[in-house]
Design a protein around this motif. Structure first.
Motif, mmCIF file in Angstrom:
data_model
loop_
_atom_site.group_PDB
_atom_site.id
_atom_site.type_symbol
_atom_site.label_atom_id
_atom_site.label_comp_id
_atom_site.label_asym_id
_atom_site.label_seq_id
_atom_site.Cartn_x
_atom_site.Cartn_y
_atom_site.Cartn_z
ATOM 1 N N LEU A 51 2.805 -0.285 -5.392
ATOM 2 C CA LEU A 51 2.512 1.026 -4.818
ATOM 3 C C LEU A 51 1.119 0.990 -4.213
ATOM 4 N N SER A 52 0.846 1.930 -3.321
ATOM 5 C CA SER A 52 -0.489 2.038 -2.743
ATOM 6 C C SER A 52 -0.908 3.499 -2.683
ATOM 7 N N GLU A 53 -2.136 3.769 -3.070
ATOM 8 C CA GLU A 53 -2.726 5.115 -3.022
ATOM 9 C C GLU A 53 -1.852 6.150 -3.740
ATOM 10 N N CYS A 54 -1.311 5.775 -4.867
ATOM 11 C CA CYS A 54 -0.498 6.699 -5.654
ATOM 12 C C CYS A 54 -1.349 7.376 -6.723
ATOM 13 N N SER A 55 -0.859 8.455 -7.268
ATOM 14 C CA SER A 55 -1.518 9.095 -8.401
ATOM 15 C C SER A 55 -1.146 8.360 -9.679
ATOM 16 N N ALA A 56 -1.884 8.635 -10.733
ATOM 17 C CA ALA A 56 -1.563 8.044 -12.029
ATOM 18 C C ALA A 56 -0.178 8.482 -12.485
ATOM 19 N N ASP A 57 0.173 9.743 -12.241
ATOM 20 C CA ASP A 57 1.490 10.250 -12.647
ATOM 21 C C ASP A 57 2.605 9.564 -11.861
ATOM 22 N N SER A 58 2.402 9.372 -10.555
ATOM 23 C CA SER A 58 3.411 8.684 -9.748
ATOM 24 C C SER A 58 3.603 7.255 -10.236
ATOM 25 N N LEU A 59 2.510 6.602 -10.593
ATOM 26 C CA LEU A 59 2.604 5.237 -11.116
ATOM 27 C C LEU A 59 3.390 5.226 -12.417
ATOM 28 N N ARG A 60 3.104 6.141 -13.294
ATOM 29 C CA ARG A 60 3.790 6.178 -14.582
ATOM 30 C C ARG A 60 5.293 6.416 -14.393
ATOM 31 N N ARG A 61 5.636 7.333 -13.518
ATOM 32 C CA ARG A 61 7.059 7.627 -13.261
ATOM 33 C C ARG A 61 7.755 6.445 -12.602
ATOM 34 N N ALA A 62 7.061 5.784 -11.677
ATOM 35 C CA ALA A 62 7.643 4.622 -11.006
ATOM 36 C C ALA A 62 7.882 3.494 -12.002
ATOM 37 N N HIS A 63 6.898 3.268 -12.857
ATOM 38 C CA HIS A 63 6.973 2.174 -13.831
ATOM 39 C C HIS A 63 8.098 2.397 -14.836
ATOM 40 N N ALA A 64 8.456 3.654 -15.061
ATOM 41 C CA ALA A 64 9.557 3.966 -15.981
ATOM 42 C C ALA A 64 10.908 3.553 -15.396
ATOM 43 N N VAL A 65 10.977 3.472 -14.055
ATOM 44 C CA VAL A 65 12.214 3.048 -13.390
ATOM 45 C C VAL A 65 12.306 1.532 -13.344
ATOM 46 N N HIS A 66 11.184 0.901 -12.992
ATOM 47 C CA HIS A 66 11.128 -0.560 -12.888
ATOM 48 C C HIS A 66 9.667 -0.973 -12.983
ATOM 49 N N PRO A 67 9.360 -2.086 -13.667
ATOM 50 C CA PRO A 67 7.955 -2.506 -13.768
ATOM 51 C C PRO A 67 7.293 -2.645 -12.398
ATOM 52 N N ILE A 68 6.140 -2.037 -12.263
ATOM 53 C CA ILE A 68 5.336 -2.132 -11.047
ATOM 54 C C ILE A 68 4.316 -3.250 -11.263
ATOM 55 N N SER A 69 4.254 -4.184 -10.337
ATOM 56 C CA SER A 69 3.348 -5.321 -10.502
ATOM 57 C C SER A 69 1.901 -4.952 -10.240
ATOM 58 N N CYS A 70 1.676 -4.120 -9.216
ATOM 59 C CA CYS A 70 0.297 -3.817 -8.846
ATOM 60 C C CYS A 70 0.226 -2.529 -8.047
ATOM 61 N N VAL A 71 -0.970 -1.973 -8.039
ATOM 62 C CA VAL A 71 -1.289 -0.829 -7.180
ATOM 63 C C VAL A 71 -2.382 -1.283 -6.231
ATOM 64 N N GLN A 72 -2.150 -1.100 -4.939
ATOM 65 C CA GLN A 72 -3.183 -1.387 -3.954
ATOM 66 C C GLN A 72 -3.924 -0.085 -3.652
ATOM 67 N N VAL A 73 -5.226 -0.138 -3.802
ATOM 68 C CA VAL A 73 -6.023 1.074 -3.650
ATOM 69 C C VAL A 73 -7.429 0.675 -3.223
ATOM 70 N N GLU A 74 -8.107 1.574 -2.548
ATOM 71 C CA GLU A 74 -9.485 1.279 -2.147
ATOM 72 C C GLU A 74 -10.367 1.196 -3.388
ATOM 73 N N TYR A 75 -11.119 0.106 -3.460
ATOM 74 C CA TYR A 75 -11.989 -0.110 -4.620
ATOM 75 C C TYR A 75 -13.115 -1.033 -4.190
ATOM 76 N N SER A 76 -14.317 -0.574 -4.370
ATOM 77 C CA SER A 76 -15.505 -1.363 -4.052
ATOM 78 C C SER A 76 -16.674 -0.738 -4.776
ATOM 79 N N VAL A 77 -17.824 -1.362 -4.695
ATOM 80 C CA VAL A 77 -19.009 -0.791 -5.318
ATOM 81 C C VAL A 77 -19.365 0.541 -4.658
ATOM 82 N N PHE A 78 -18.912 0.762 -3.433
ATOM 83 C CA PHE A 78 -19.119 2.033 -2.743
ATOM 84 C C PHE A 78 -18.029 3.056 -3.053
ATOM 85 N N CYS A 79 -16.924 2.599 -3.605
ATOM 86 C CA CYS A 79 -15.776 3.487 -3.815
ATOM 87 C C CYS A 79 -15.147 3.196 -5.169
#
Length: 345
Positions: free
Chosen positions: A164-192
């Motif tokens: 998944l990408s740019e999902c909420s924590a709740d969306s991730l949890r619901r998605a993972h309940a259907v099938h294991p999610i390997s990763c979330v792609q999201v903006e992450y840096s020392v600035f963000c």
């Protein structure tokens, strides 16, 4: 040749495949930060990345000619397909000729998911991709329906892992309940560092579920490379970064001063500013991957070398404290689709 053995590898999520913890974002090679690479140069760039052991490649159906060029590279190098962990995405739809102003919209429906993967596989000339992401959630389709469609694609052998990408924590949890999610792609840096916040709780939830984080824009859209000094540096034809809040007039001057402080620390450690930013990200945990984008070989080499540097806990905290002075929100916060929720079933 197996590139996976040449760069430090980590498991992509709980029980996931071992892949390089630094990947290659391919959006920039097809434009966005300037003019796209001519096809011949683009193909040579992929050759050079592969030869350096950079075999975690990230693209999307939205990245102009990226999938098409990749398809030509794989056609020329069929024996190397097994070495490349290839990720692509669906969910951001674009019509550059739209006259009603609707140039971009989101569609994470099951129907579009299937249409999109068929088009991606045709452009790539491949029977499957390793990792398939929902690029953005449309906030209309229950996440369970989207994941069910992706599971069907996995059962058909068209994708191997789901992200998944740019999902909420709740969306991730619901998605993972259907099938294991390997990763979330999201903006992450020392600035963000928004994914760390107690309000968002995305990093916390991902770790609870055993889901890896793939950080896009780990160099702050190039700002943390130290090469952007003024508005003129992001005003070249094809460079869309002028809209970023960090780079707006009134903000950029203050933020350049922040980058300069980081550059001073980097210089003291024999690193570039970009290497410092990537090394900082890797200190956040073995479940953090980064996909800096570039179209230049020397920048690729610079980024890959970042995995060899170590930061102390004190250095990590100092860098974090300095970066907290950055002015301006991240661009995704203005789109309305950051950390997106979806309606219940």
């Amino acid at each position: 040749m197996t590139g996976f053995n040449q760069l430090p590898a980590r498991s992509l999520g709980k029980n996931g495949p071992l892949i390089p913890r630094i990947g290659l974002g391919l959006m920039g090679a097809s434009g966005t930060y300037g003019q796209p690479l001519p096809e011949a140069e683009h193909l040579r760039f992929l050759d050079e990345a592969y030869q350096r052991g950079e075999t975690f490649w990230d693209t999307a159906d939205k990245y102009d000619d990226s999938e098409t060029v990749l398809g030509k590279w794989f056609a020329q190098n069929p024996d190397k397909r097994k070495d490349v962990f290839l990720a692509t995405k669906f969910g951001i739809c674009t019509n550059p000729n739209a006259k009603d102003g609707m140039k971009n919209w989101m569609d994470s429906s099951p129907e579009y998911c299937r249409t999109a993967i068929e088009k991606s596989l045709k452009r790539l000339g491949l029977p499957y991709v390793d990792l398939y992401y929902v690029h953005r959630l449309d906030k209309l389709t229950p996440i369970e329906k989207t994941i069910e469609a992706m599971v069907a694609l996995k059962q058909e052998g068209k994708i191997k892992y789901i992200g998944l990408s740019e999902c909420s924590a709740d969306s991730l949890r619901r998605a993972h309940a259907v099938h294991p999610i390997s990763c979330v792609q999201v903006e992450y840096s020392v600035f963000c560092t928004d994914i760390e916040s107690r309000k968002v709780q995305l990093l916390l939830t991902a770790r609870e579920l055993g889901v890896a984080i793939v950080a896009y824009s780990p160099l702050g859209n190039g700002f943390l490379s130290g090469t952007i000094r003024s508005r003129e540096d992001v005003s070249k034809p094809g460079d869309v970064r002028g809209v970023l809040p960090w780079l707006r007039k009134g903000n950029i001057e203050k933020n350049v001063a922040v980058v300069d402080q980081l550059a001073e620390i980097a210089q003291g450690k024999g690193m570039t500013t970009a290497q410092l930013a990537l090394a900082w990200l890797f200190t956040q945990g073995d479940d953090i991957f980064a996909i800096p984008g570039t179209s230049k070989i020397h920048r690729l080499e610079e980024n890959l070398a970042s995995v060899s540097f170590q930061l102390s806990e004190e250095e990590e905290q100092t860098i974090r404290r300095i970066a907290q002075s950055v002015v301006g929100v991240r661009f995704q916060a203005l789109t309305g689709f950051d950390f997106a929720d979806t309606p219940p079933l």
